[in-house]
Motif scaffolding. Structure first.
Motif, PDB file in Angstrom:
ATOM      1  N   SER A  71       7.565   4.225  -7.748  1.00  0.00           N
ATOM      2  CA  SER A  71       6.222   4.721  -7.445  1.00  0.00           C
ATOM      3  C   SER A  71       5.541   5.269  -8.693  1.00  0.00           C
ATOM      4  O   SER A  71       4.335   5.060  -8.903  1.00  0.00           O
ATOM      5  CB  SER A  71       6.287   5.799  -6.360  1.00  0.00           C
ATOM      6  OG  SER A  71       6.630   5.243  -5.113  1.00  0.00           O
ATOM      7  N   VAL A  75       2.033   4.072 -10.337  1.00  0.00           N
ATOM      8  CA  VAL A  75       0.941   5.026 -10.570  1.00  0.00           C
ATOM      9  C   VAL A  75       0.520   5.032 -12.031  1.00  0.00           C
ATOM     10  O   VAL A  75      -0.678   5.026 -12.348  1.00  0.00           O
ATOM     11  CB  VAL A  75       1.382   6.436 -10.125  1.00  0.00           C
ATOM     12  CG1 VAL A  75       0.416   7.488 -10.649  1.00  0.00           C
ATOM     13  CG2 VAL A  75       1.466   6.514  -8.606  1.00  0.00           C
ATOM     14  N   PHE A 201      -4.518   7.544  -6.927  1.00  0.00           N
ATOM     15  CA  PHE A 201      -3.119   7.975  -6.835  1.00  0.00           C
ATOM     16  C   PHE A 201      -2.643   7.971  -5.383  1.00  0.00           C
ATOM     17  O   PHE A 201      -1.544   7.473  -5.078  1.00  0.00           O
ATOM     18  CB  PHE A 201      -2.975   9.370  -7.440  1.00  0.00           C
ATOM     19  CG  PHE A 201      -1.584   9.945  -7.313  1.00  0.00           C
ATOM     20  CD1 PHE A 201      -0.630   9.699  -8.287  1.00  0.00           C
ATOM     21  CD2 PHE A 201      -1.233  10.728  -6.223  1.00  0.00           C
ATOM     22  CE1 PHE A 201       0.654  10.223  -8.166  1.00  0.00           C
ATOM     23  CE2 PHE A 201       0.031  11.250  -6.092  1.00  0.00           C
ATOM     24  CZ  PHE A 201       0.982  11.007  -7.067  1.00  0.00           C
ATOM     25  N   THR A 204      -2.228   4.400  -4.121  1.00  0.00           N
ATOM     26  CA  THR A 204      -1.068   3.724  -4.705  1.00  0.00           C
ATOM     27  C   THR A 204       0.238   4.323  -4.203  1.00  0.00           C
ATOM     28  O   THR A 204       1.170   3.604  -3.823  1.00  0.00           O
ATOM     29  CB  THR A 204      -1.126   3.816  -6.239  1.00  0.00           C
ATOM     30  OG1 THR A 204      -2.374   3.283  -6.694  1.00  0.00           O
ATOM     31  CG2 THR A 204       0.017   3.056  -6.874  1.00  0.00           C
ATOM     32  N   TRP A 205       0.308   5.637  -4.173  1.00  0.00           N
ATOM     33  CA  TRP A 205       1.538   6.322  -3.792  1.00  0.00           C
ATOM     34  C   TRP A 205       1.893   6.047  -2.325  1.00  0.00           C
ATOM     35  O   TRP A 205       3.075   5.894  -1.990  1.00  0.00           O
ATOM     36  CB  TRP A 205       1.371   7.823  -4.012  1.00  0.00           C
ATOM     37  CG  TRP A 205       2.638   8.609  -3.867  1.00  0.00           C
ATOM     38  CD1 TRP A 205       3.106   9.210  -2.737  1.00  0.00           C
ATOM     39  CD2 TRP A 205       3.586   8.877  -4.900  1.00  0.00           C
ATOM     40  NE1 TRP A 205       4.298   9.841  -2.990  1.00  0.00           N
ATOM     41  CE2 TRP A 205       4.618   9.656  -4.310  1.00  0.00           C
ATOM     42  CE3 TRP A 205       3.678   8.546  -6.238  1.00  0.00           C
ATOM     43  CZ2 TRP A 205       5.720  10.097  -5.039  1.00  0.00           C
ATOM     44  CZ3 TRP A 205       4.768   8.981  -6.972  1.00  0.00           C
ATOM     45  CH2 TRP A 205       5.767   9.749  -6.369  1.00  0.00           C
ATOM     46  N   ASN A 206       0.903   5.983  -1.463  1.00  0.00           N
ATOM     47  CA  ASN A 206       1.145   5.805  -0.033  1.00  0.00           C
ATOM     48  C   ASN A 206       1.134   4.344   0.405  1.00  0.00           C
ATOM     49  O   ASN A 206       1.203   4.057   1.602  1.00  0.00           O
ATOM     50  CB  ASN A 206       0.091   6.571   0.773  1.00  0.00           C
ATOM     51  CG  ASN A 206       0.179   8.065   0.559  1.00  0.00           C
ATOM     52  OD1 ASN A 206       1.259   8.617   0.385  1.00  0.00           O
ATOM     53  ND2 ASN A 206      -0.961   8.742   0.552  1.00  0.00           N
ATOM     54  N   THR A 222       7.562   1.341  -2.833  1.00  0.00           N
ATOM     55  CA  THR A 222       6.985   2.670  -3.031  1.00  0.00           C
ATOM     56  C   THR A 222       7.751   3.721  -2.234  1.00  0.00           C
ATOM     57  O   THR A 222       8.610   3.400  -1.413  1.00  0.00           O
ATOM     58  CB  THR A 222       5.510   2.675  -2.603  1.00  0.00           C
ATOM     59  OG1 THR A 222       5.436   2.270  -1.231  1.00  0.00           O
ATOM     60  CG2 THR A 222       4.701   1.711  -3.446  1.00  0.00           C
ATOM     61  N   THR A 252       1.677  14.344  -3.797  1.00  0.00           N
ATOM     62  CA  THR A 252       0.232  14.251  -3.595  1.00  0.00           C
ATOM     63  C   THR A 252      -0.373  15.621  -3.321  1.00  0.00           C
ATOM     64  O   THR A 252      -1.479  15.919  -3.787  1.00  0.00           O
ATOM     65  CB  THR A 252      -0.082  13.299  -2.430  1.00  0.00           C
ATOM     66  OG1 THR A 252       0.543  13.772  -1.235  1.00  0.00           O
ATOM     67  CG2 THR A 252       0.440  11.902  -2.718  1.00  0.00           C
TER      68      THR A 252
END
Length: 274
Positions: A71, A75, A201, A204-206, A222, A252
């Protein structure tokens, strides 16, 4: 006077309700995550002996370490690229005379209206045809492209709100477009860039669906993919599922806490235009 008091009271009540409805889900998840493993939590119940070890167990069972690394790679590649391209394209649309600008801008608007789910299958065949399936680029390139339409429109709106007097003064002093962009408009757009970075962010992260479709290696997916480890065919460990979800959300939340002032400034910028 009574009207002002009534307005303040109603505003306070609305704010209190908003806070309650925002905090309750997190309290419910935290309560469930601290229950004994294998149990079925009901409601919000905090025991006198919370099981904090559930977070370590969730980390180990879901094998979060390689997913965390994956991840962060996504990011680091996606967020700066989206910020740079959006800052440049947004400035071009707002301040420069770009050939066919209305047509290109319309294409970006169309990109915002297309449901994400309808793009998954075409993306799979496109990435497969390019020979990038099951590689890092299989996620990096689509995520950059999917976040760009919003980023370009976001930054275009930010540049259009810049004081015209500063730009005209810089032009009179002999500054070219690059100096105006880099020394005047870009520093003023930092709140918008920071908020765009936060939103990118989060996106992308989720990200879960693309990671599952385009990556066969679970270790290249991820953090959101870690939740699969707690969902079995016949049984779901609710306690560890909540613990894992909180671990995934933690970065986050931390990021937003540190950058919330930039996000709020960018949100308020449009409301005070003019």
């Amino acid at each position: 006077m009574k009207t002002n008091k009534t307005t303040k009271t109603l505003g306070g009540v609305a704010l209190a309700l908003a806070i309650i409805f925002s905090v309750l889900p997190f309290l419910s998840m935290l309560s469930a995550a601290l229950q004994p493993q294998g149990s079925m939590p009901e409601g919000i119940q905090f025991s006198t002996h919370p099981h904090w070890e559930n977070f370590a167990a969730a980390w180990k069972i879901a094998n979060i370490t390689p997913l965390l690394r994956s991840s962060f790679i996504l990011v680091i590649c996606v967020v700066p690229a989206v910020i740079i391209f959006s800052a440049l394209a947004g400035y071009a649309f707002a301040q420069l005379k770009v050939p066919c600008a209305p047509v290109v801008y319309f294409l970006f608007l169309v990109g915002l209206t297309i449901p994400f789910e309808t793009l998954v299958t075409p993306l799979y065949y496109e990435i497969s045809g390019m020979g990038l399936l099951n590689t890092r680029l299989a996620l990096i390139l689509p995520l950059i492209g999917l976040n760009l339409p919003f980023g370009v429109l976001w930054m275009r709106s930010s540049y259009e709100q810049m004081p015209k007097d500063l730009i005209e003064a810089a032009s009179i002093d002999g500054a070219n477009q690059f100096k105006i962009f880099s020394r005047i408009q870009l520093p003023l757009a930092l709140p918008s860039l920071a908020s765009l970075g936060i939103l990118t962010f989060l996106s992308t992260w989720n990200q879960f669906l693309l990671a599952v479709v385009l990556e066969n290696d679970p270790n290249k997916r991820t953090m959101a993919g870690a939740l699969q480890a707690f969902v079995g065919q016949y049984q779901t460990d609710v306690v560890l599922l909540n613990a894992g979800a909180l671990l995934i959300m933690a970065p986050t939340l931390i990021l937003f806490i540190f950058l919330q002032r930039y996000f709020i400034r960018a949100m308020l910028a449009g409301s005070v235009k003019g």
